[in-house]
Design a protein around this motif. Structure first.
Motif, mmCIF file in Angstrom:
data_model
loop_
_atom_site.group_PDB
_atom_site.id
_atom_site.type_symbol
_atom_site.label_atom_id
_atom_site.label_comp_id
_atom_site.label_asym_id
_atom_site.label_seq_id
_atom_site.Cartn_x
_atom_site.Cartn_y
_atom_site.Cartn_z
ATOM 1 N N LYS A 192 0.816 -1.217 0.000
ATOM 2 C CA LYS A 192 0.000 0.000 0.000
ATOM 3 C C LYS A 192 0.844 1.259 0.000
ATOM 4 C CE LYS A 192 -2.000 -1.338 3.731
ATOM 5 N NZ LYS A 192 -2.842 -1.370 4.954
ATOM 6 N N SER A 193 2.103 1.148 0.426
ATOM 7 C CA SER A 193 2.944 2.344 0.521
ATOM 8 C C SER A 193 3.239 2.941 -0.846
ATOM 9 C CB SER A 193 4.253 2.005 1.235
ATOM 10 O OG SER A 193 5.025 1.082 0.472
ATOM 11 N N ALA A 194 3.142 2.149 -1.908
ATOM 12 C CA ALA A 194 3.453 2.656 -3.252
ATOM 13 C C ALA A 194 2.528 3.807 -3.635
ATOM 14 C CB ALA A 194 3.346 1.539 -4.279
ATOM 15 N N SER A 195 1.261 3.703 -3.255
ATOM 16 C CA SER A 195 0.309 4.773 -3.562
ATOM 17 C C SER A 195 0.659 6.046 -2.801
ATOM 18 C CB SER A 195 -1.113 4.330 -3.218
ATOM 19 O OG SER A 195 -1.509 3.250 -4.033
ATOM 20 N N VAL A 196 1.106 5.904 -1.554
ATOM 21 C CA VAL A 196 1.482 7.069 -0.753
ATOM 22 C C VAL A 196 2.754 7.701 -1.328
ATOM 23 C CG1 VAL A 196 1.961 7.932 1.573
ATOM 24 C CG2 VAL A 196 0.457 5.966 1.271
ATOM 25 N N VAL A 197 3.687 6.860 -1.762
ATOM 26 C CA VAL A 197 4.913 7.367 -2.389
ATOM 27 C C VAL A 197 4.564 8.165 -3.642
ATOM 28 C CG1 VAL A 197 7.015 6.703 -3.616
ATOM 29 C CG2 VAL A 197 6.417 5.586 -1.466
ATOM 30 N N ALA A 198 3.643 7.632 -4.446
ATOM 31 C CA ALA A 198 3.247 8.324 -5.674
ATOM 32 C C ALA A 198 2.607 9.677 -5.382
ATOM 33 C CB ALA A 198 2.275 7.448 -6.470
ATOM 34 N N LYS A 199 1.899 9.767 -4.253
ATOM 35 C CA LYS A 199 1.182 10.994 -3.913
ATOM 36 C C LYS A 199 2.036 11.980 -3.132
ATOM 37 C CE LYS A 199 -3.103 12.573 -1.723
ATOM 38 N NZ LYS A 199 -4.328 12.159 -0.992
ATOM 39 N N ALA A 235 3.855 -2.138 -8.609
ATOM 40 C CA ALA A 235 3.044 -2.184 -7.393
ATOM 41 C C ALA A 235 1.550 -2.052 -7.681
ATOM 42 C CB ALA A 235 3.501 -1.094 -6.422
ATOM 43 N N ASN A 236 1.154 -1.004 -8.358
ATOM 44 C CA ASN A 236 -0.267 -0.795 -8.656
ATOM 45 C C ASN A 236 -0.425 0.221 -9.779
ATOM 46 O OD1 ASN A 236 -0.274 1.921 -7.483
ATOM 47 N ND2 ASN A 236 -0.239 0.911 -5.487
ATOM 48 N N ASP A 237 -1.649 0.401 -10.228
ATOM 49 C CA ASP A 237 -1.915 1.289 -11.368
ATOM 50 C C ASP A 237 -1.532 2.732 -11.055
ATOM 51 O OD1 ASP A 237 -2.878 -0.861 -12.738
ATOM 52 O OD2 ASP A 237 -4.998 -0.435 -12.360
ATOM 53 N N GLU A 245 3.917 9.325 -16.034
ATOM 54 C CA GLU A 245 3.622 10.745 -16.220
ATOM 55 C C GLU A 245 4.793 11.636 -15.820
ATOM 56 O OE1 GLU A 245 0.001 11.395 -14.084
ATOM 57 O OE2 GLU A 245 -1.260 10.662 -15.742
ATOM 58 N N GLU A 246 5.658 11.142 -14.956
ATOM 59 C CA GLU A 246 6.845 11.902 -14.573
ATOM 60 C C GLU A 246 7.998 11.698 -15.555
ATOM 61 O OE1 GLU A 246 7.265 14.145 -12.363
ATOM 62 O OE2 GLU A 246 5.400 13.994 -11.226
ATOM 63 N N GLY A 247 7.713 10.992 -16.669
ATOM 64 C CA GLY A 247 8.722 10.825 -17.709
ATOM 65 C C GLY A 247 9.686 9.685 -17.489
ATOM 66 N N ALA A 273 6.185 -3.401 -17.150
ATOM 67 C CA ALA A 273 5.050 -3.022 -16.302
ATOM 68 C C ALA A 273 4.356 -1.773 -16.829
ATOM 69 C CB ALA A 273 5.535 -2.801 -14.862
ATOM 70 N N ILE A 274 5.125 -0.780 -17.251
ATOM 71 C CA ILE A 274 4.538 0.467 -17.766
ATOM 72 C C ILE A 274 3.740 0.205 -19.037
ATOM 73 C CG2 ILE A 274 5.096 2.690 -18.834
ATOM 74 C CD1 ILE A 274 7.419 2.931 -16.863
#
Length: 581
Positions: A192-199, A235-237, A245-247, A273-274
């Motif tokens: 779940k931490s991957a979503s927090v890292v992305a945000k 990790a997730n979508d 999106e960050e290139g 994965a991308i």
């Protein structure tokens, strides 16, 4: 000497053990003097106006720093303040020279020195503002931040990630390395931490660390950053979308092309994965990635090869990229992976061939030209993975649209036997593809007799409404096999199959809505010179009554099947004259 010049103290070197507060006091005093310098300098006034603007911002940032409750506890402050003090001391010395107008090294040298000092000031100001925005200076545990456990609150996880990225962006090699190690550990332990890292994290800066050309990107930092990005993409979508999106795709493809073996493997996994997201697949071509992926398939390690062929399979759905794959020679490379790749690579290569073969005759011809048909036939005898087997069967099904391929497949007894075995024991997807192939191929009577044992399974498949097309494929395969008289006799002796078929003919049976398929099979069972016993068994099971109803309902083929069934005296034999009247 101008008396105003004496207001700037000579550069000081603070003691190594100076406290953060002592350093801040020195910086504050020196900054106060420097803020007045632009009023007295006589040279390069334009540059000093820019510097004064930065000094004013620095004054505001230092005020925010000193008002933060735990600023002196943070180790990043310990590394930031000495560097900032050194920059201000350098500016103080330059201010003296610009006030006196004395340039021992010449004006060009002074311009260069001012620009370098101004850039250094911008860097320190950026780091300080980043540290303030992160919010970590208001936390009491900023000296040694504990790793959040599975039960940690979202607030604790958010703070940890913000602190981690602050260390990653501000600190030196040691800080960056430890921050990346912590990030990788966190992502590995908590999905779940991957979503927090992305945000909450600066994923763009993480991608920046992948750059080979950046002088500050140490090899170990780049490797850790590549690992972190690879984990994020898998990790997730949400986190995968953030990396794209960050290139991230371009730098990852460059690593696949020129990185070490370890880096290539991780980067290739990230690219795969991308590109699994169809909305991202098109960008591979924009970054010149088609040739990179093909070469990775050709010469990469087994791990890199597997991920690269997976990425090629992902992008093959895009028509423009599919054409580029053909032009750049992807087909023979992917077919070679069918032979020499790992089991994972073979699975993805088979999927890629299936996608390309379904695109039309052009790709089918390319695959056949490169002996892809023989490679697939060989693989089907060896593979045990059901997913790989499905890809192979789908590829062969598409290739069978070419007459030479269809003749080759039809003449292979081993292949026909394999299809019969799959109909009997495969999962429902495999059964559907195998049944469609049996229906399409021109199989010899001898081979039809050899796989007669799968007819009961085909009848059972006709009762399955899903997947779409299964009932038709099973019915068509049965009609083909029932052209052999001995097969008709064998099926009619199978009471369960006959009962199933007659039940499917019942207009009240809603499991099989499309009645034309069981009608086709019933007609095949009692046609072509069937024995008296075949008709007798079908009538006894109730087929005649149901076909009468279906004829009245104008179901296609029902009248013909009824005529075949009752075209002799068998009705009189079983039911007598009164029933007929």
């Amino acid at each position: 000497m101008n008396p105003t010049a004496t207001t700037s103290p000579p550069p000081q070197t603070p003691p190594a053990a100076s406290s953060p507060q002592a350093l801040l006091d020195l910086i504050t005093n020196l900054l106060s003097l420097l803020l007045l310098s632009p009023l007295t300098v006589k040279s390069f006034t334009g540059r000093w106006q820019v510097i004064q603007s930065k000094l004013t911002s620095l004054h505001s940032s230092l005020s925010s720093l000193s008002s933060s409750s735990h600023w002196s506890d943070n180790p990043l402050v310990h590394s930031l303040l000495p560097s900032l003090l050194s920059t201000l001391q350098r500016l103080s010395s330059l201010s003296d020279h610009c006030t006196l107008g004395s340039f021992s090294g010449g004006k060009l040298r002074m311009q260069s020195d001012l620009d370098m000092a101004s850039a250094s000031l911008s860097h320190s100001l950026h780091d300080l503002d980043l540290l303030l925005r992160s919010g970590v200076l208001h936390q009491s545990n900023a000296i040694v931040l504990s790793h959040p456990g599975p039960c940690s609150s979202k607030e604790d996880l958010t703070f940890f990630i913000r602190d981690l990225f602050a260390r990653l962006q501000i600190g030196g090699v040691e800080f960056k390395t430890k921050a990346l190690e912590s990030l990788i550990q966190l992502l590995a332990e908590d999905e779940k931490s991957a979503s927090v890292v992305a945000k909450e994290g600066n994923v763009g800066y993480l991608i920046h660390l992948l750059d080979f050309n950046h002088s500050n990107n140490h090899n170990s930092i780049r490797e850790h950053a590549t690992t972190a990005v690879s984990v994020l993409t898998s990790a997730n979508d949400e986190s995968r979308k953030c990396v794209f999106e960050e290139g991230g795709l371009g730098p990852l493809l460059r690593i696949v092309e020129t990185g070490s073996m370890s880096l290539k493997e991780k980067a290739a996994a990230a690219v795969e994965a991308i590109t699994a997201d169809p909305e991202n697949a098109w960008a591979v071509s924009a970054y010149g990635g088609v040739s990179v992926l093909i070469e990775a398939c050709r010469s990469g390690s087994l791990v890199t090869q597997a991920h690269a062929v997976g990425a090629i399979s992902n992008v093959a759905i895009v028509e423009d990229i599919r054409n580029s794959l053909a032009e750049e020679g992807a087909v023979p490379v992917v077919i070679q992976v069918l032979v020499s790749g790992s089991s994972s690579a073979q699975d993805k290569a088979a999927n890629c061939i299936a996608i390309l073969a379904s695109s039309g005759e052009y790709f089918c011809a390319l695959i056949v030209q490169e002996r892809g048909l023989q490679r697939l036939m060989h693989l089907i005898q060896e593979v045990s993975n059901s997913d790989t087997l499905e890809h192979v069967l789908r590829a062969l099904s598409s290739l069978s649209g070419l007459d030479p391929s269809a003749r080759f497949l039809s003449s292979s007894t081993a292949f026909i036997m394999q299809l019969g075995e799959i109909v009997n024991h495969g999962n429902i997807i495999l059964q559907q593809v195998a049944a469609s192939l049996l229906a399409r191929l021109s199989i010899s009577d001898g081979n039809k007799r050899a796989i007669a044992s799968c007819m009961g399974s085909l009848v059972k498949l006709m009762e399955s409404p899903k997947p779409v097309g299964l009932q038709e494929s099973a019915a068509m395969a049965l009609v083909s096999l029932l052209t052999v008289r001995s097969n008709r006799k064998e099926l009619v002796r199978d009471e369960k199959s006959v009962t199933r078929l007659v039940q499917m003919l019942d207009p009240k049976n809603e499991v099989v809505n499309c009645k034309k398929f069981p009608v086709m099979v019933a007609a095949a069972m009692v046609g072509g010179g069937s024995s008296h016993g075949c008709r007798k068994r079908m009538v006894a099971a109730g087929a005649h009554h149901h076909l009468q109803r279906l004829t009245e309902m104008k179901v296609a083929g029902a009248n013909k099947a009824l005529q075949r069934l009752s075209g002799n005296r068998i009705i009189n034999t079983i039911f007598g004259k009164s029933w007929r009247e």
